[in-house]
Design a protein around this motif. Sequence first.
Motif, short mmCIF file in Angstrom:
data_model
loop_
_atom_site.label_atom_id
_atom_site.label_comp_id
_atom_site.label_asym_id
_atom_site.label_seq_id
_atom_site.Cartn_x
_atom_site.Cartn_y
_atom_site.Cartn_z
N ALA A 133 82.58 17.82 25.24
CA ALA A 133 82.22 18.69 24.12
C ALA A 133 82.31 17.92 22.81
CB ALA A 133 83.14 19.90 24.09
N ASP A 134 81.26 18.03 21.98
CA ASP A 134 81.29 17.31 20.70
C ASP A 134 80.90 18.21 19.53
OD1 ASP A 134 78.65 17.73 21.25
OD2 ASP A 134 78.02 15.63 21.07
N GLY A 135 80.86 19.49 19.77
CA GLY A 135 80.51 20.41 18.70
C GLY A 135 81.64 20.62 17.73
N ALA A 136 81.36 21.34 16.65
CA ALA A 136 82.38 21.63 15.65
C ALA A 136 83.51 22.43 16.29
CB ALA A 136 81.77 22.41 14.49
N GLY A 137 84.72 22.02 16.06
CA GLY A 137 85.88 22.72 16.61
C GLY A 137 86.20 22.35 18.03
N ALA A 138 85.47 21.39 18.62
CA ALA A 138 85.76 20.99 20.01
C ALA A 138 87.10 20.29 20.08
CB ALA A 138 84.65 20.08 20.52
N ARG A 139 87.84 20.56 21.14
CA ARG A 139 89.16 19.94 21.34
C ARG A 139 89.03 18.74 22.29
NH1 ARG A 139 92.80 25.41 22.41
NH2 ARG A 139 92.35 26.41 20.38
N PRO A 140 89.92 17.76 22.14
CA PRO A 140 89.89 16.61 23.04
C PRO A 140 90.05 17.05 24.50
CG PRO A 140 91.32 16.17 21.15
CD PRO A 140 90.95 17.63 21.08
N GLY A 141 89.28 16.45 25.38
CA GLY A 141 89.37 16.79 26.79
C GLY A 141 88.54 17.97 27.21
N GLU A 142 87.86 18.62 26.26
CA GLU A 142 87.01 19.76 26.61
C GLU A 142 85.63 19.27 27.04
OE1 GLU A 142 88.54 23.64 24.12
OE2 GLU A 142 86.87 22.48 23.33
N PHE A 143 85.04 20.02 27.97
CA PHE A 143 83.71 19.69 28.46
C PHE A 143 82.81 20.91 28.35
CE2 PHE A 143 86.51 16.61 30.34
CZ PHE A 143 85.77 15.45 30.38
N GLU A 144 81.54 20.66 28.31
CA GLU A 144 80.56 21.74 28.27
C GLU A 144 79.40 21.40 29.19
OE1 GLU A 144 78.11 20.24 24.30
OE2 GLU A 144 79.51 21.93 24.15
N ARG A 145 78.73 22.46 29.64
CA ARG A 145 77.62 22.26 30.58
C ARG A 145 76.39 23.00 30.06
NH1 ARG A 145 77.75 23.30 37.16
NH2 ARG A 145 76.07 21.82 37.66
N PRO A 146 75.40 22.29 29.55
CA PRO A 146 74.19 22.96 29.04
C PRO A 146 73.38 23.57 30.18
CG PRO A 146 74.41 20.70 28.20
CD PRO A 146 75.37 20.85 29.34
N TYR A 147 72.74 24.69 29.87
CA TYR A 147 71.85 25.35 30.81
C TYR A 147 70.47 25.46 30.17
CZ TYR A 147 75.86 26.73 33.67
OH TYR A 147 76.96 26.72 34.48
N ARG A 148 69.44 25.34 30.97
CA ARG A 148 68.06 25.48 30.52
C ARG A 148 67.44 26.68 31.23
NH1 ARG A 148 65.63 21.63 32.72
NH2 ARG A 148 67.35 20.46 33.62
N LEU A 149 66.98 27.63 30.41
CA LEU A 149 66.40 28.87 30.94
C LEU A 149 64.88 28.76 30.93
CD1 LEU A 149 68.64 31.49 29.07
CD2 LEU A 149 69.08 30.29 31.23
N GLN A 150 64.26 29.07 32.02
CA GLN A 150 62.81 29.03 32.14
C GLN A 150 62.28 30.46 32.32
OE1 GLN A 150 61.06 26.25 31.80
NE2 GLN A 150 62.88 24.93 31.66
N TYR A 151 61.32 30.81 31.47
CA TYR A 151 60.76 32.16 31.54
C TYR A 151 59.31 32.09 32.04
CZ TYR A 151 64.76 33.85 28.87
OH TYR A 151 66.04 34.17 28.47
N ALA A 152 58.97 33.06 32.83
CA ALA A 152 57.59 33.13 33.34
C ALA A 152 56.66 33.65 32.25
CB ALA A 152 57.53 34.04 34.56
N ASP A 153 55.39 33.34 32.37
CA ASP A 153 54.41 33.89 31.44
C ASP A 153 54.35 35.40 31.60
OD1 ASP A 153 53.76 31.38 30.50
OD2 ASP A 153 52.16 31.10 31.98
N PRO A 154 54.13 36.14 30.50
CA PRO A 154 54.03 37.59 30.63
C PRO A 154 52.80 37.97 31.44
CG PRO A 154 53.38 36.88 28.43
CD PRO A 154 53.95 35.68 29.11
N PRO A 155 52.84 39.08 32.13
CA PRO A 155 51.67 39.51 32.89
C PRO A 155 50.49 39.76 31.97
CG PRO A 155 53.34 41.25 32.81
CD PRO A 155 53.96 40.03 32.24
N PRO A 156 49.27 39.61 32.45
CA PRO A 156 48.09 39.79 31.60
C PRO A 156 47.93 41.24 31.16
CG PRO A 156 47.44 39.56 33.89
CD PRO A 156 48.92 39.28 33.84
N PHE A 157 47.24 41.41 30.04
CA PHE A 157 46.95 42.74 29.53
C PHE A 157 46.02 43.46 30.49
CE2 PHE A 157 43.93 45.25 26.81
CZ PHE A 157 44.78 46.34 26.62
N GLU A 158 46.35 44.71 30.80
CA GLU A 158 45.54 45.52 31.71
C GLU A 158 44.90 46.66 30.92
OE1 GLU A 158 43.33 46.72 34.09
OE2 GLU A 158 44.62 45.23 35.09
N PRO A 159 43.61 46.52 30.58
CA PRO A 159 42.96 47.54 29.75
C PRO A 159 42.93 48.93 30.38
CG PRO A 159 41.64 45.54 29.88
CD PRO A 159 42.71 45.40 30.91
#
Length: 252
Positions: A133-159
Amino acid sequence: MAATIPFTDGLMLRYLQPGNVEALLSPGADPERKRLRSLLVSVYDPALLDIRSVESVKVDHKEFQTAVHATLAVHGSWDKSIPSTEQARATVEIPATPPVHWIDMSLDTMVSVKTAPVGGALASVDADPWVAADGAGARPGEFERPYRLQYADPPPFEPTAPARNLALRVSALFFDRLDLADALRRLSEAKRAVDAASPQSEVHDGGTRLASSAWLAVFPALTPDDPSQTTEQLVGDLLATQGFVAAFEAAP
C-alpha cells in the motif's frame, strides 16, 4: 373602443381550455416533441435515463397564480451576565416575512416515454496481485489488491417495448415583454423557492431527480422585424443554458 387584455390575463383565460395547454406543451409544429423532451431532461438526468421518444402527455392538475414563499430566517444571539462573573448565551432563530414568488400556471403532468437502457450489468471481476500500500495514510507492512470491474454493453434499444410514464411538474411564468435579464432572475428566484419548499426529490429507477419542477417561460411571439433584433431560437438557446425552456405565444 375595445379594452386590451393584459398578456398574462389573456394566457390564463386561453389555458382554461385543456387543448390549449396541451398545445403549449406539445405544439403541432413540434412533431418530435422537443419542448417536452427539454422539460423532461431538466428534471430527469439524461445520463441516467436515455429518453428516445415522447409518446404523449396528460395534464392531471392545473392551477393558476400559485404562491410560493421563499424560506428565510433571521439568526441572532442574546447575552446576559449571571452574575457579572458568569455569562449565559442563547441563540434564537426568528422567522422573517419571506418574499412571495407567484407561478402563473402550475401543471402536474404524466408523460409517456420510451427509453433505452443505460449502462450494462457487471460482467466480470479481475483481481490484480497484492502490492504494498502506498496511498495517503498507508501504514508500513500494509498491502492492497486492486480489482478491475468489467461491464457488459447495455442491451439495444427496443422500439416496440412498452412505454413508461414519468411524472413531471411544470411551472410556467408569463412575461408580457422580452426582458431576458428580468426573466432569468425571476425564473432562478422562483426555482430556488420551489426547490426549497418542496419535499426532497423523489427517487425513480433512473436515479434522483435533478429538480422539483421543470420551468417554462412564455413570451409574446416575436416577428422577423421585431425591434429587439433577436429570434425565438436565440432566446430559447439562452434560457436552455440555465435549464429553462422558452415558449412564444401570440398575444390574446
